[in-house]
Write an enzyme that holds these catalytic residues in place. Structure first.
Site, short mmCIF file in Angstrom:
data_model
loop_
_atom_site.label_atom_id
_atom_site.label_comp_id
_atom_site.label_asym_id
_atom_site.label_seq_id
_atom_site.Cartn_x
_atom_site.Cartn_y
_atom_site.Cartn_z
N LYS A 162 79.56 -10.79 21.65
CA LYS A 162 78.46 -11.76 21.52
C LYS A 162 77.86 -11.58 20.14
O LYS A 162 77.08 -10.66 19.89
CB LYS A 162 77.37 -11.56 22.57
CG LYS A 162 76.34 -12.71 22.56
CD LYS A 162 74.94 -12.29 22.88
CE LYS A 162 74.15 -11.80 21.71
NZ LYS A 162 73.84 -12.83 20.66
N GLU A 187 73.27 1.13 17.15
CA GLU A 187 72.85 1.34 15.76
C GLU A 187 71.65 0.42 15.54
O GLU A 187 71.79 -0.80 15.58
CB GLU A 187 74.00 1.03 14.80
CG GLU A 187 73.68 1.39 13.36
CD GLU A 187 73.27 0.19 12.53
OE1 GLU A 187 72.06 0.07 12.25
OE2 GLU A 187 74.15 -0.61 12.19
N CYS A 224 69.85 -2.50 7.15
CA CYS A 224 69.07 -1.50 7.89
C CYS A 224 68.97 -0.18 7.14
O CYS A 224 68.12 0.65 7.46
CB CYS A 224 69.68 -1.28 9.27
SG CYS A 224 71.46 -1.00 9.24
N GLU A 255 59.85 -1.71 9.25
CA GLU A 255 61.04 -2.22 8.57
C GLU A 255 60.76 -3.61 8.00
O GLU A 255 60.30 -4.50 8.71
CB GLU A 255 62.22 -2.28 9.55
CG GLU A 255 63.54 -2.57 8.90
CD GLU A 255 64.71 -2.40 9.86
OE1 GLU A 255 65.82 -2.06 9.39
OE2 GLU A 255 64.52 -2.60 11.08
#
Length: 474
Positions: A172, A247, A281, A381
């Site tokens: 997906k 992750e 990331c 973030e």
């Protein structure tokens, strides 16, 4: 406008059962560029059933056959580089030059790296002092849920070890950047992947994602995305005690050593905040500098960011494009404004569109000085081309600041590699890079703390997609 209104299930492109049409927005033009069908629970059930059937035979295929299959996939993948680049550029805003090299090349790196890991894998190990051995076997049906920011990178990081290990898989991809996954399905089909071994169900997290993570016949979920979503996935998977491999987010430090040569080393690490428009990331956005070199560092970083060009993804060149969608743009703008409100010094950039554009989800490359650990941006973030500068007094203070985060995906050190050897073991991160910001082919990738669990890439990434069985007296 591309219309990708079918799913790839059991070796065929099939219509959705109860799916919903979804339009993908080009972030440079703010106009639709593609349409997919967001899949339904019925689509997921069909894909899982196909994968479960295929597992019975595919899990027993000789290793040499699975290796040959991945080699054929690599051949077909290389043929589609221009197609991959075009759709990634259009759907997530990566300039064509970057999409055609870094984005597509990252996926190829994982395919090739998995082959290399296979050659170093020991599949059958004797147990010392006993008539027994330990063997690696496939897990079963794997649900691979991948993000939009490095789409092929993450697809290949999951699918390659699945293929080699003998698993079957349902992919997906992100609905924000789905077309590359459809092309990838065409690659696997052309390479001769047996029906049911690989399945693609387009969809969103609340629909297809939840259905996959809760499904009793899915043995493992491998997810890359936000920590918030990862927590929910783990909860969804708990009732069936399936393996969860993740992750997640990051807030990486760039620890600049006291004697660092700024001109020689800082550009290579600052580039990690700019590359992919900051949508990585592992972007080392928290720049930690010696207090005695504060003014020098602020000037250098400000000038570096001021020179970054922003422009349309359709143009070739070393510029950056927009961020992926309006929601991301709004979030980044809000964080920039909040950082100003909290008292940081704006050195470069700031809120609003860059002067070179008048529409699209573009961010002005931005640098803040005087950022302290109590400010929101020190912990949250950003996922855009925004860097912060924080000073430290000594190396103990620098290491404490570097580790003062709930994340632990990566860390960067700028300066003398010999001096860095005293620091690398003290940084709580799954990847520590000196004078660069990324990993290497064959290395493992994954995080400490709330940056996830498990590893991708290399020998550890291959083992994470397998079970270990102890066999006694046989």
């Amino acid at each position: 406008m591309r219309e990708l209104l079918t799913h790839y299930i059991d070796g065929q492109w099939v219509a959705s059962e109860g799916g919903r049409r979804y339009e993908v927005i080009n972030p440079a033009t703010e106009e639709p560029c593609a349409a997919i069908m967001l899949g339904s629970e019925a689509d997921v059930n069909k894909a899982v059933a196909a994968a479960k059937r295929a597992f019975a035979s595919y899990s027993q295929t000789p290793l040499a056959e699975r290796k040959a299959l991945l080699e054929r996939i690599i051949v077909e993948y290389k043929k589609r580089f221009p197609d991959f680049a075009a759709v990634i550029s259009e759907e997530m805003g990566a300039p064509l030059s970057f999409a055609g090299t870094a984005q597509t090349g990252a996926g190829l790196g994982y395919l090739l790296g998995s082959l290399e890991a296979l050659d170093s894998m020991t599949w059958d190990t004797p147990v010392p002092g006993a008539n027994a051995r330990m063997v690696y076997e496939p897990i079963g049906v794997v649900a691979a849920i991948t993000p939009w920011n490095w789409p092929l990178n993450q697809i290949c990081a999951k699918i390659a070890p699945c293929i080699l290990a003998g698993n079957t898989v349902i992919l997906k991809p992100s609905e924000e950047c789905p077309s590359n996954a459809a092309i990838f399905a065409e690659v696997l089909d052309a390479a001769g992947v047996p029906p049911g071994v690989f399945n693609l169900v387009q969809g969103d997290g609340l629909g297809v994602g939840v259905a996959l993570t809760k499904h009793a016949d899915v043995d493992m979920v491998s997810f890359t995305g936000s920590t918030r979503a990862g927590i929910q996935i783990a909860k969804n998977a708990a009732d069936t005690v399936k393996r969860v491999h993740q992750e997640l987010g990051g807030k990486s430090p760039n620890l600049v050593l006291e004697q660092a040569d700024f001109a020689a080393n800082l550009p290579a690490t600052l580039s990690g905040v700019i590359a992919n428009t900051g949508q990585s990331c592992i972007a080392p956005t928290r720049i930690l500098v010696p207090a005695a070199r504060k003014a020098e560092a602020e000037t250098f970083v400000r000038d570096y960011f001021a020179a970054v060009k922003v422009g349309p993804p359709t143009e070739e060149g070393a510029h950056i494009g927009p961020v992926v969608n309006k929601a991301q743009w709004t979030k980044i703008q809000g964080l920039i404004e909040k950082t100003i409100e909290e008292g940081a010094t704006l050195l470069q950039g700031g809120p609003g569109l860059p002067d070179s554009v008048n529409r699209g989800y573009y961010i002005r490359p931005t640098v803040f000085g005087d950022v302290t650990p109590d400010m929101t941006i020190f912990h949250e973030e950003t996922f855009g081309p925004v860097a912060t500068i924080t000073t430290y007094t000594d190396m103990d203070d620098a290491i404490e600041l570097a580790n003062r985060t709930s994340y632990g995906l990566s860390a960067t050190i700028t300066g003398d590699p010999e001096a860095a050897k005293d620091v690398v073991g003290k940084l709580r991160a799954g990847l520590v890079a000196v004078n660069q910001w990324g990993g290497v082919k064959g290395g493992s990738f994954g995080g400490y703390k709330q940056s996830g669990n498990g590893r991708e890439g290399g020998i550890h990434g291959l083992k994470d997609f397998m079970e270990v069985k102890t066999i006694v007296n046989a």
